[in-house]
Design a protein around this motif. Structure first.
Motif, PDB file in Angstrom:
ATOM      1  N   GLU A  49       1.122  -1.266   0.300  1.00  0.00           N
ATOM      2  CA  GLU A  49      -0.317  -0.026  -0.184  1.00  0.00           C
ATOM      3  C   GLU A  49       0.768   1.087   0.208  1.00  0.00           C
ATOM      4  OE1 GLU A  49      -2.439  -0.486   3.336  1.00  0.00           O
ATOM      5  OE2 GLU A  49      -4.117  -1.515   2.145  1.00  0.00           O
ATOM      6  N   TYR A 129      -3.424   8.378   3.701  1.00  0.00           N
ATOM      7  CA  TYR A 129      -2.601   8.184   4.432  1.00  0.00           C
ATOM      8  C   TYR A 129      -1.788   8.676   5.626  1.00  0.00           C
ATOM      9  CZ  TYR A 129      -3.623   3.801   0.926  1.00  0.00           C
ATOM     10  OH  TYR A 129      -4.022   3.197   0.341  1.00  0.00           O
ATOM     11  N   ARG A 140       2.572   2.107   7.401  1.00  0.00           N
ATOM     12  CA  ARG A 140       0.839   3.356   6.381  1.00  0.00           C
ATOM     13  C   ARG A 140      -0.373   2.841   6.799  1.00  0.00           C
ATOM     14  NH1 ARG A 140       1.125   4.646   0.689  1.00  0.00           N
ATOM     15  NH2 ARG A 140       0.801   7.239  -0.231  1.00  0.00           N
ATOM     16  N   PRO A 142      -4.067   3.615   5.841  1.00  0.00           N
ATOM     17  CA  PRO A 142      -5.237   4.578   4.706  1.00  0.00           C
ATOM     18  C   PRO A 142      -5.956   5.224   6.600  1.00  0.00           C
ATOM     19  CG  PRO A 142      -5.672   2.661   5.329  1.00  0.00           C
ATOM     20  CD  PRO A 142      -4.214   2.515   5.763  1.00  0.00           C
TER      21      PRO A 142
END
Length: 247
Positions: A49, A129, A140, A142
């Protein structure tokens, strides 16, 4: 969108970066590009991601683009993979990596613009994020995936939508600053903030989340808190409707 460009030709890297930056400026779409000269350096830096889009040259020194893409797919199945190559020879192998597109060099500005426009239609439009340190590791996360944030001494206990719990050494003001004061996070009581997008209901002086978690609401601010949650979700619906109309 955060975009990785993997190519061993400096001119191609610079050309691609300029096109991506121009696309962002023209369509008011924030874009960050990160360039890699080979597959090894890309894989070393890659985390799940991390990138929305990866432009990958197939003919690379060292590990080739197909092999690098297969390794990438072991940890991230959602980022959009776009191959760049001077030959159609490896197209079957490319799509076995779940490639979004296959672009033959030399690339044109219009071709990249078309692909980025298509990518925007399938990528989450409002996804943001933040990076948090949990158990000495940087993760990381969201913002949509954060359900609640609760202060505990010098730490924050952060619960995610999959019920994962992060414990981060930081203050609530530091968290708010990291989110750039994102409107979805509403302080409902001392040391407690919840994501308005995951609120199921308010019951008496309690905020009930979609997960079933319950948090006490500050009595004197109850009406203001409920209003803030309602406004956030109403604005989110209106934003979705505008995007559908634009499409």
């Amino acid at each position: 969108m955060k975009i990785a460009i993997v190519d061993d030709e400096p001119d191609c890297l610079n050309h691609m970066k300029k096109i991506c930056d121009d696309f962002g400026s023209r369509f008011l779409c924030p874009i960050e590009t990160v360039a890699f000269r080979n597959g090894e350096s890309f894989l070393t830096a890659f985390r799940a991601e991390t990138f929305s889009i990866v432009f990958m040259d197939i003919y690379l020194e060292g590990i080739d683009g197909i092999a690098a893409a297969l390794k990438m797919r072991n940890t991230d199945s959602s980022c959009l993979l776009i191959f760049l190559t001077s030959s159609m020879e490896f197209m079957p192998e490319a799509f076995s990596c779940h490639a979004f597109e296959y672009i033959v060099k030399p690339v044109s500005r219009q071709r990249i613009f078309d692909v980025l426009s298509d990518a925007r239609k399938v990528l989450p439009q409002t996804q943001k994020y933040i990076e948090l340190v949990n158990d000495r590791k940087t993760v990381r996360v969201p913002l949509d995936g954060i359900v609640s944030v609760v202060t505990d001494a010098h730490y924050l206990d952060i619960t995610l939508t999959d019920q994962t719990k992060l414990r981060c050494r930081m203050t609530m003001p530091e968290f708010v600053n990291k989110t750039e004061s994102d409107a979805r996070f509403i302080p409902i009581n001392k040391g407690i903030a919840v994501n308005a997008g995951h609120i199921r209901a308010f019951e008496n002086c309690c905020c009930i989340m979609e997960s079933g978690a319950r948090f006490p609401v500050r009595i004197r601010d109850k009406i203001k808190i409920e209003q803030a949650a309602w406004e956030y979700n109403f604005n989110k619906i209106r934003s979705r409707q505008r995007r559908r109309k634009d499409d």
